[in-house]
Scaffold this motif. Structure first.
Motif, PDB file in Angstrom:
ATOM      1  N   ARG A 247       0.855  -1.183   0.000  1.00  0.00           N
ATOM      2  CA  ARG A 247       0.000   0.000   0.000  1.00  0.00           C
ATOM      3  C   ARG A 247       0.891   1.233   0.000  1.00  0.00           C
ATOM      4  O   ARG A 247       1.971   1.234   0.554  1.00  0.00           O
ATOM      5  CB  ARG A 247      -0.850  -0.021   1.273  1.00  0.00           C
ATOM      6  CG  ARG A 247      -1.975   0.946   1.274  1.00  0.00           C
ATOM      7  CD  ARG A 247      -2.609   0.978   2.658  1.00  0.00           C
ATOM      8  NE  ARG A 247      -3.296   2.239   2.815  1.00  0.00           N
ATOM      9  CZ  ARG A 247      -4.506   2.471   2.372  1.00  0.00           C
ATOM     10  NH1 ARG A 247      -5.164   1.525   1.753  1.00  0.00           N
ATOM     11  NH2 ARG A 247      -5.068   3.646   2.516  1.00  0.00           N
TER      12      ARG A 247
ATOM     13  N   VAL B  38       2.163   3.949   1.420  1.00  0.00           N
ATOM     14  CA  VAL B  38       2.198   4.585   2.731  1.00  0.00           C
ATOM     15  C   VAL B  38       3.491   5.376   2.871  1.00  0.00           C
ATOM     16  O   VAL B  38       4.576   4.866   2.601  1.00  0.00           O
ATOM     17  CB  VAL B  38       2.146   3.534   3.865  1.00  0.00           C
ATOM     18  CG1 VAL B  38       2.177   4.223   5.214  1.00  0.00           C
ATOM     19  CG2 VAL B  38       0.923   2.676   3.749  1.00  0.00           C
TER      20      VAL B  38
ATOM     21  N   ASN C 149      -5.636   9.197   3.561  1.00  0.00           N
ATOM     22  CA  ASN C 149      -6.106   7.832   3.316  1.00  0.00           C
ATOM     23  C   ASN C 149      -5.663   6.828   4.374  1.00  0.00           C
ATOM     24  O   ASN C 149      -5.953   5.656   4.269  1.00  0.00           O
ATOM     25  CB  ASN C 149      -5.683   7.350   1.928  1.00  0.00           C
ATOM     26  CG  ASN C 149      -4.241   7.680   1.651  1.00  0.00           C
ATOM     27  OD1 ASN C 149      -3.553   8.214   2.527  1.00  0.00           O
ATOM     28  ND2 ASN C 149      -3.767   7.370   0.475  1.00  0.00           N
ATOM     29  N   GLN C 150      -4.937   7.300   5.377  1.00  0.00           N
ATOM     30  CA  GLN C 150      -4.634   6.393   6.473  1.00  0.00           C
ATOM     31  C   GLN C 150      -4.272   7.140   7.745  1.00  0.00           C
ATOM     32  O   GLN C 150      -3.945   8.318   7.707  1.00  0.00           O
ATOM     33  CB  GLN C 150      -3.502   5.438   6.111  1.00  0.00           C
ATOM     34  CG  GLN C 150      -2.187   6.104   5.811  1.00  0.00           C
ATOM     35  CD  GLN C 150      -1.669   5.648   4.470  1.00  0.00           C
ATOM     36  OE1 GLN C 150      -2.099   4.644   3.948  1.00  0.00           O
ATOM     37  NE2 GLN C 150      -0.756   6.404   3.904  1.00  0.00           N
TER      38      GLN C 150
ATOM     39  N   ILE D 120      -0.641   1.041  11.187  1.00  0.00           N
ATOM     40  CA  ILE D 120      -1.071   1.792  10.016  1.00  0.00           C
ATOM     41  C   ILE D 120      -2.472   1.305   9.645  1.00  0.00           C
ATOM     42  O   ILE D 120      -2.663   0.135   9.335  1.00  0.00           O
ATOM     43  CB  ILE D 120      -0.119   1.576   8.833  1.00  0.00           C
ATOM     44  CG1 ILE D 120       1.309   1.961   9.238  1.00  0.00           C
ATOM     45  CG2 ILE D 120      -0.573   2.368   7.620  1.00  0.00           C
ATOM     46  CD1 ILE D 120       2.365   1.388   8.348  1.00  0.00           C
ATOM     47  N   ILE D 121      -3.444   2.193   9.714  1.00  0.00           N
ATOM     48  CA  ILE D 121      -4.821   1.791   9.438  1.00  0.00           C
ATOM     49  C   ILE D 121      -5.342   2.547   8.224  1.00  0.00           C
ATOM     50  O   ILE D 121      -5.425   3.769   8.240  1.00  0.00           O
ATOM     51  CB  ILE D 121      -5.728   2.106  10.639  1.00  0.00           C
ATOM     52  CG1 ILE D 121      -5.135   1.511  11.905  1.00  0.00           C
ATOM     53  CG2 ILE D 121      -7.126   1.596  10.412  1.00  0.00           C
ATOM     54  CD1 ILE D 121      -5.582   2.219  13.142  1.00  0.00           C
ATOM     55  N   PRO D 122      -5.702   1.824   7.175  1.00  0.00           N
ATOM     56  CA  PRO D 122      -6.304   2.489   6.019  1.00  0.00           C
ATOM     57  C   PRO D 122      -7.661   3.070   6.424  1.00  0.00           C
ATOM     58  O   PRO D 122      -8.426   2.418   7.128  1.00  0.00           O
ATOM     59  CB  PRO D 122      -6.497   1.353   5.007  1.00  0.00           C
ATOM     60  CG  PRO D 122      -5.620   0.253   5.483  1.00  0.00           C
ATOM     61  CD  PRO D 122      -5.520   0.392   6.952  1.00  0.00           C
TER      62      PRO D 122
ATOM     63  N   THR E 126     -11.454  -1.514  13.710  1.00  0.00           N
ATOM     64  CA  THR E 126     -11.520  -2.146  12.391  1.00  0.00           C
ATOM     65  C   THR E 126     -12.046  -3.554  12.553  1.00  0.00           C
ATOM     66  O   THR E 126     -12.273  -4.005  13.667  1.00  0.00           O
ATOM     67  CB  THR E 126     -10.132  -2.219  11.726  1.00  0.00           C
ATOM     68  OG1 THR E 126      -9.343  -3.161  12.446  1.00  0.00           O
ATOM     69  CG2 THR E 126      -9.445  -0.878  11.708  1.00  0.00           C
TER      70      THR E 126
END
Lengths: 507, 156
Positions: A353, A355, A422-423, A437-439, A466
């Protein structure tokens, strides 16, 4: 690529399964057997007859019947597992519902060259398939067939040129994105220092040190001579040396055990990227293969402890969700990288992803130090009472003050967060640091929580929920200013509602 | 912002009474069998249950009112918003697109007052926290159908 649909029909498990199950069940039978043997003086030959009857009438037929009344079929649509002697059971698992095909081998499996195949679906545990055990060749074949069928389905949907891409992928066969050498694994084991291993080895040490043959005699002498005299004649210096030596020995023992265990678990660790999945394989005595479906990825967590940080080594865990909703949730955390340099971890995260890890995190409110001090003070009351009585002096307690202060400060120093479009990235912990790290699009619900004590200081906690919130792995931004918390709460909320709406338009 | 049905105060009062009774029984046993055995125990038998009784009485009178006073929920454009808590204040938000299914449940006490509870499930494990208590049964059903329109198959 062969277009012919491969199938397996009504196949039994590998015959060695019989032997394997017998060996595995033996410990269960051991208890009655031991019981019988201990009362054996009176039983005579009857004991052996009883044991053979027990084995003959209960265990063996069960294993045999289970074996002969179990078969599996794999078609291009579904996997069918039939089992049951008296009550028949037929489990149908749709091929495209299967998310992972996990192949595991423990030590016994390895000896017999068989493997256990687990079919994991998006549903709850009751809809899964277990084939324990099939031959290694069969296990690979099952995985291959299922993957091919899933593959065909997806390729028939799309156009020809993507077909080409897929074929290319097949040619590459294994796209290894990370692997570990033996030396890496040993180094990893050497810096883990897991508390659980320390406790275990302390226990082993205390058990082993009891096995001094003259131990009871010595104790008798001590008791007879009056233990006060005995203690008085002991050399304090030697006593301290013994104690320190003991502690060091336990540390050394736990260190070695940790290295050995780590090598056993992570021997020949390999991370392979494969059609929207990451596949891991590892293990010395029991090899394990796992799959991480990237579609189900909820959170990425970078873990480290002070020693690994000093040496610039980090671990990456990926948390995936099961189906979710009520009782079906089966969230999992899988290790994608046990041990790698920070740049390498970053690289692999970027492959998964896009990041950008921030250089500097936004700090939480410094008032958290005050709360931590109070918390630690409360927790150290039993310890303090112990100290007070041991040294019979009030001043000893003052030594606790700098420790608590320093601990609270460190806690504040190592907490931080970073909100992006976006995160969201949350950092916490000194001894066991976690950078999560959380989307944004994976957030399920948001909570802003402030306890009575937090409100007195104008603080609040933002909890991010989540579908992969395994116990103790939740990401919370603890103790930030209440206004900031409200802002973040609203900002995140806006972001993830917007994100969802964007998705809707595209559909 | 909407409030719950005022009858929910009575429901909560019964809960608190029940809990107080439970603790009184526990402390009574403790007092009778354990504490009285301690030499030089400074209090008479029945002291701890008495303390529990008074604390319980106060919470039973005060807490339901406070809880009711601070309980709000709101159906916003894209999300369900809950705000509640006396000692620990919690604001929660669940976007409609995350809701997987919604249950209406009712226990004996709630049935006495003809109230129901709306339990909202998302894929998040803490989603079980999303409960709106003290809704008249017809209204809970209304809310359920309203929210159902937004629920999705796979929100993971």
């Amino acid at each position: 690529m062969s277009q012919m649909a491969e199938q397996i029909s009504e196949k039994r498990l590998h015959p060695f399964t019989l032997l394997y199950r017998l060996i595995v069940t033996l410990p269960n039978a051991a208890l009655p057997i031991i019981f019988i043997l201990y009362s054996g003086d009176r039983g005579g030959d009857w004991v052996y007859i009883f044991i053979s009857l027990f084995l003959g009438f209960f265990i063996l037929p069960g294993i045999l019947l289970n074996y002969f009344y179990f078969d599996y079929t794999i078609t291009d649509q579904e996997v069918v597992i039939r089992s049951g002697v008296l009550s028949k059971k037929e489990r149908h698992i749709k091929i495209d519902r299967i998310q992972n095909v996990t192949i595991t081998q423990n030590f016994l499996h390895k000896l017999m060259r068989i493997a256990k195949v687990q079919l994991e679906t998006a549903g709850d545990a009751t809809t899964e398939g277990n084939l324990d055990s099939v031959s290694i060749a069969d296990s690979e074949k099952i995985r291959e067939i299922i993957r091919n069928h899933q593959h065909e389905k997806s390729t028939t949907k799309v156009t020809e040129d993507s077909h080409k891409v897929v074929e290319n992928l097949d040619e590459v066969k294994e796209n290894v994105i990370f692997s570990m050498s033996l030396w890496d694994t040993i180094k990893y084991g050497a810096v883990r220092f897991r508390p659980i291993v320390l406790v275990a080895s302390a226990w082993i040490f205390s058990m082993v040190s009891q096995f001094n043959p003259n131990w009871t005699d010595e104790l008798e002498v001590i008791l007879e001579s009056g233990y006060k005299d005995y203690i008085r004649q002991l050399d304090i210096f030697m006593l301290v040396v013994y104690a320190i030596a003991g502690v060091l020995l336990v540390l050394l023992l736990s260190w070695i055990i940790d290295i050995l265990l780590t090598v056993n678990t992570y021997y020949k660790f390999k991370l392979v990227s494969d059609k929207g999945k990451l596949m891991t394989s590892q293990g010395l005595f029991s090899s394990q293969k796992g799959a991480i479906p990237l579609k189900k990825l909820q959170m990425m967590v970078i873990k480290s402890n002070p020693i690994t940080r000093k040496l610039n080594f980090y671990r990456l865990d990926l948390q995936t969700a099961g189906f979710g909703g009520g009782d079906g949730t089966k969230a999992k955390s899988e290790t994608a990288i046990p041990f790698a340099k920070f740049t390498q971890v970053k690289e692999i995260i970027n492959k998964i992803r896009n990041v950008e890890l921030p250089e500097v995190f936004t700090k939480v409110s410094p008032k958290t130090i005050r709360r931590a001090v109070v918390k630690y003070l409360v927790f150290s009351i039993p310890f303090g009472v112990g100290l007070y009585f041991a040294f019979d002096s009030f001043w000893v307690l003052l030594t606790l003050v700098p420790i608590i202060g320093f601990g609270a400060f460190i806690r504040y120093q190592y907490r931080g967060y970073h909100v992006e479009d976006n995160q969201i990235i949350v950092k916490q912990g000194f001894w066991f640091q976690k950078i999560s790290i959380i989307p944004i699009e994976k957030i399920q619900t948001l909570h802003k929580r402030s306890s009575y004590f937090q409100r007195r200081l104008g603080l609040a906690t933002v909890e991010i929920d989540t579908a992969a919130t395994v116990y103790g792995s939740d990401a919370s931004i603890i103790d930030i200013d209440n206004n900031v918390a409200t802002e973040i709460f609203e900002e995140l909320n806006r972001l993830f509602i917007e994100d969802k709406n964007k998705g809707k338009v595209v559909k | 912002m909407m409030q719950l049905n005022p009858d929910v105060k009575s429901v909560w009062t019964i809960y608190y009474l029940r809990r107080t009774l439970f603790f009184i029984v526990i402390t009574l046993c403790l007092d009778y069998f354990a504490l009285s055995e301690i030499p030089k125990w400074p209090f008479f038998i029945g002291f701890t249950p008495l303390v529990v009784f008074f604390i319980g009485l106060i919470t039973t009178i005060v807490m339901p009112r406070l809880k009711y006073k601070y309980w709000f929920f709101e159906l916003r454009a894209d999300e369900l918003y809950l705000k509640r808590g006396v000692l620990t204040k919690i604001d929660s938000t669940a976007p409609y697109c995350r809701i997987q299914h919604i249950d209406i449940s009712q226990n004996v006490v709630e049935r006495l007052f003809n109230l129901s509870r709306l339990v909202i499930y998302t894929a998040g494990t803490k989603g079980a926290d999303l409960i709106i208590p003290g809704l008249p049964h017809y209204y809970a059903q209304e809310l359920q159908t309203k929210l159902k329109e937004y629920t999705v198959e796979d929100a993971v």
